[in-house]
Design a protein around this motif. Sequence first.
Motif, PDB file in Angstrom:
ATOM      1  N   PRO A 199       0.829  -1.203   0.000  1.00  0.00           N
ATOM      2  CA  PRO A 199       0.000   0.000   0.000  1.00  0.00           C
ATOM      3  C   PRO A 199       0.871   1.263   0.000  1.00  0.00           C
ATOM      4  N   ALA A 200       0.423   2.259  -0.724  1.00  0.00           N
ATOM      5  CA  ALA A 200       1.189   3.504  -0.808  1.00  0.00           C
ATOM      6  C   ALA A 200       1.215   4.200   0.547  1.00  0.00           C
ATOM      7  N   LYS A 201       2.388   4.665   0.932  1.00  0.00           N
ATOM      8  CA  LYS A 201       2.512   5.415   2.184  1.00  0.00           C
ATOM      9  C   LYS A 201       2.004   6.825   1.960  1.00  0.00           C
ATOM     10  N   PRO A 202       1.359   7.405   2.978  1.00  0.00           N
ATOM     11  CA  PRO A 202       0.918   8.791   2.824  1.00  0.00           C
ATOM     12  C   PRO A 202       2.111   9.716   2.590  1.00  0.00           C
ATOM     13  N   THR A 203       1.888  10.726   1.805  1.00  0.00           N
ATOM     14  CA  THR A 203       2.951  11.708   1.560  1.00  0.00           C
ATOM     15  C   THR A 203       3.142  12.557   2.809  1.00  0.00           C
ATOM     16  N   LEU A 204       4.236  13.297   2.830  1.00  0.00           N
ATOM     17  CA  LEU A 204       4.484  14.203   3.947  1.00  0.00           C
ATOM     18  C   LEU A 204       3.346  15.213   4.062  1.00  0.00           C
ATOM     19  N   GLU A 205       2.881  15.723   2.937  1.00  0.00           N
ATOM     20  CA  GLU A 205       1.780  16.690   2.945  1.00  0.00           C
ATOM     21  C   GLU A 205       0.509  16.080   3.535  1.00  0.00           C
ATOM     22  N   GLN A 206       0.218  14.836   3.181  1.00  0.00           N
ATOM     23  CA  GLN A 206      -0.965  14.157   3.715  1.00  0.00           C
ATOM     24  C   GLN A 206      -0.837  13.918   5.215  1.00  0.00           C
ATOM     25  N   ARG A 207       0.367  13.559   5.657  1.00  0.00           N
ATOM     26  CA  ARG A 207       0.569  13.323   7.099  1.00  0.00           C
ATOM     27  C   ARG A 207       0.439  14.620   7.885  1.00  0.00           C
ATOM     28  N   VAL A 208       0.981  15.724   7.363  1.00  0.00           N
ATOM     29  CA  VAL A 208       0.853  17.019   8.038  1.00  0.00           C
ATOM     30  C   VAL A 208      -0.616  17.445   8.088  1.00  0.00           C
ATOM     31  N   GLN A 209      -1.335  17.244   6.979  1.00  0.00           N
ATOM     32  CA  GLN A 209      -2.756  17.597   6.947  1.00  0.00           C
ATOM     33  C   GLN A 209      -3.539  16.821   8.006  1.00  0.00           C
ATOM     34  N   ASN A 249     -17.160  24.375   5.077  1.00  0.00           N
ATOM     35  CA  ASN A 249     -16.555  25.631   4.630  1.00  0.00           C
ATOM     36  C   ASN A 249     -15.127  25.781   5.145  1.00  0.00           C
ATOM     37  N   GLY A 250     -14.396  24.669   5.142  1.00  0.00           N
ATOM     38  CA  GLY A 250     -12.993  24.692   5.546  1.00  0.00           C
ATOM     39  C   GLY A 250     -12.749  24.641   7.041  1.00  0.00           C
ATOM     40  N   GLU A 284      -6.471  16.676  13.132  1.00  0.00           N
ATOM     41  CA  GLU A 284      -6.648  16.147  14.482  1.00  0.00           C
ATOM     42  C   GLU A 284      -6.510  17.251  15.523  1.00  0.00           C
ATOM     43  N   ASP A 285      -5.570  18.172  15.309  1.00  0.00           N
ATOM     44  CA  ASP A 285      -5.378  19.287  16.241  1.00  0.00           C
ATOM     45  C   ASP A 285      -6.605  20.199  16.249  1.00  0.00           C
ATOM     46  N   ALA A 286      -7.158  20.479  15.076  1.00  0.00           N
ATOM     47  CA  ALA A 286      -8.354  21.328  15.000  1.00  0.00           C
ATOM     48  C   ALA A 286      -9.525  20.675  15.730  1.00  0.00           C
ATOM     49  N   ILE A 287      -9.650  19.365  15.613  1.00  0.00           N
ATOM     50  CA  ILE A 287     -10.740  18.659  16.302  1.00  0.00           C
ATOM     51  C   ILE A 287     -10.509  18.664  17.807  1.00  0.00           C
ATOM     52  N   ARG A 288      -9.262  18.509  18.248  1.00  0.00           N
ATOM     53  CA  ARG A 288      -8.973  18.596  19.689  1.00  0.00           C
ATOM     54  C   ARG A 288      -9.368  19.968  20.233  1.00  0.00           C
ATOM     55  N   HIS A 289      -9.177  21.011  19.430  1.00  0.00           N
ATOM     56  CA  HIS A 289      -9.565  22.346  19.881  1.00  0.00           C
ATOM     57  C   HIS A 289     -11.083  22.478  20.015  1.00  0.00           C
ATOM     58  N   ILE A 290     -11.844  21.682  19.271  1.00  0.00           N
ATOM     59  CA  ILE A 290     -13.294  21.677  19.464  1.00  0.00           C
ATOM     60  C   ILE A 290     -13.628  21.188  20.870  1.00  0.00           C
ATOM     61  N   ASP A 295     -10.067   9.657  20.876  1.00  0.00           N
ATOM     62  CA  ASP A 295      -9.518   8.750  19.864  1.00  0.00           C
ATOM     63  C   ASP A 295     -10.057   9.228  18.517  1.00  0.00           C
ATOM     64  N   ILE A 296      -9.299  10.085  17.851  1.00  0.00           N
ATOM     65  CA  ILE A 296      -9.757  10.765  16.638  1.00  0.00           C
ATOM     66  C   ILE A 296      -9.291  10.006  15.405  1.00  0.00           C
ATOM     67  N   LYS A 297     -10.236   9.773  14.500  1.00  0.00           N
ATOM     68  CA  LYS A 297      -9.922   9.109  13.233  1.00  0.00           C
ATOM     69  C   LYS A 297     -10.431   9.994  12.099  1.00  0.00           C
ATOM     70  N   VAL A 298      -9.511  10.507  11.288  1.00  0.00           N
ATOM     71  CA  VAL A 298      -9.842  11.423  10.198  1.00  0.00           C
ATOM     72  C   VAL A 298      -9.889  10.646   8.892  1.00  0.00           C
ATOM     73  N   ASP A 299     -10.916  10.928   8.097  1.00  0.00           N
ATOM     74  CA  ASP A 299     -11.045  10.321   6.770  1.00  0.00           C
ATOM     75  C   ASP A 299     -11.513  11.420   5.806  1.00  0.00           C
ATOM     76  N   GLY A 300     -10.557  12.131   5.230  1.00  0.00           N
ATOM     77  CA  GLY A 300     -10.893  13.231   4.324  1.00  0.00           C
ATOM     78  C   GLY A 300     -11.554  14.380   5.061  1.00  0.00           C
ATOM     79  N   ASP A 301     -12.781  14.713   4.657  1.00  0.00           N
ATOM     80  CA  ASP A 301     -13.514  15.816   5.281  1.00  0.00           C
ATOM     81  C   ASP A 301     -14.467  15.342   6.370  1.00  0.00           C
TER      82      ASP A 301
END
Length: 195
Positions: free
Chosen positions: A24-34, A155-156, A39-45, A112-118
């Motif tokens: 399986p393709a490893k996530p790019t650095l950009e994808q890992r940073v995103q 809306n971002g 996850e940080d934005a959700i923790r702030h919620i 326990d945050i799991k992000v999948d796109g948006d």
Amino acid sequence: MRRAALLAAALAATMPVAATAKAPAKPTLEQRVQRLEDEDAIRHIFIAYAAALDGKNADAYVALFAKNGQWINGSIVRKGPAEIHALIDGMFHNTPAGYVNKDSFELTFHPDIKVDGDRATSRSEHVLFRRHMDGSGLPQAVLFGRYEDEFIRENGVWKILKRVDIPTIPTPEEWGRIMRARQQQPAQPPAGGAQ
């Protein structure tokens, strides 16, 4: 001998498939940073949610939910900003202007945050502390439960799409009786006065 030759041929036939199968393709650095930023934005919620509860700020609370957001606790379901705002107004009735909460606070932990796109999901625990009823001023844990959440990037900006609030100690029925009794009581000024 013939059997050994057949086995060797069968193994050889599968080797090219195994050799050409891709990992399986490893996530790019950009994808890992995103993902980390999401996850940080959700923790702030979680932080803003507790602050809105502690400050009895219905507007700040409702602003954390998506336009189609839901708040669920047992059989109680509130959908959309108007219904959620009415629920919180009912909980925070008679809050004096300039209120500073010196009587209670909420801690949310182990998200326990799991992000999948948006979209994202999370499960976390929470505990509510109030001043001890014995007048000592010591904090007393009065409610322990968990949140099962769904989030959406709207809306971002990450928002709560669905929050299921599950009180465990006391049970939802016991907590409902406590909250109804509390709403029947006249408002009291916060200990130490507002600042």
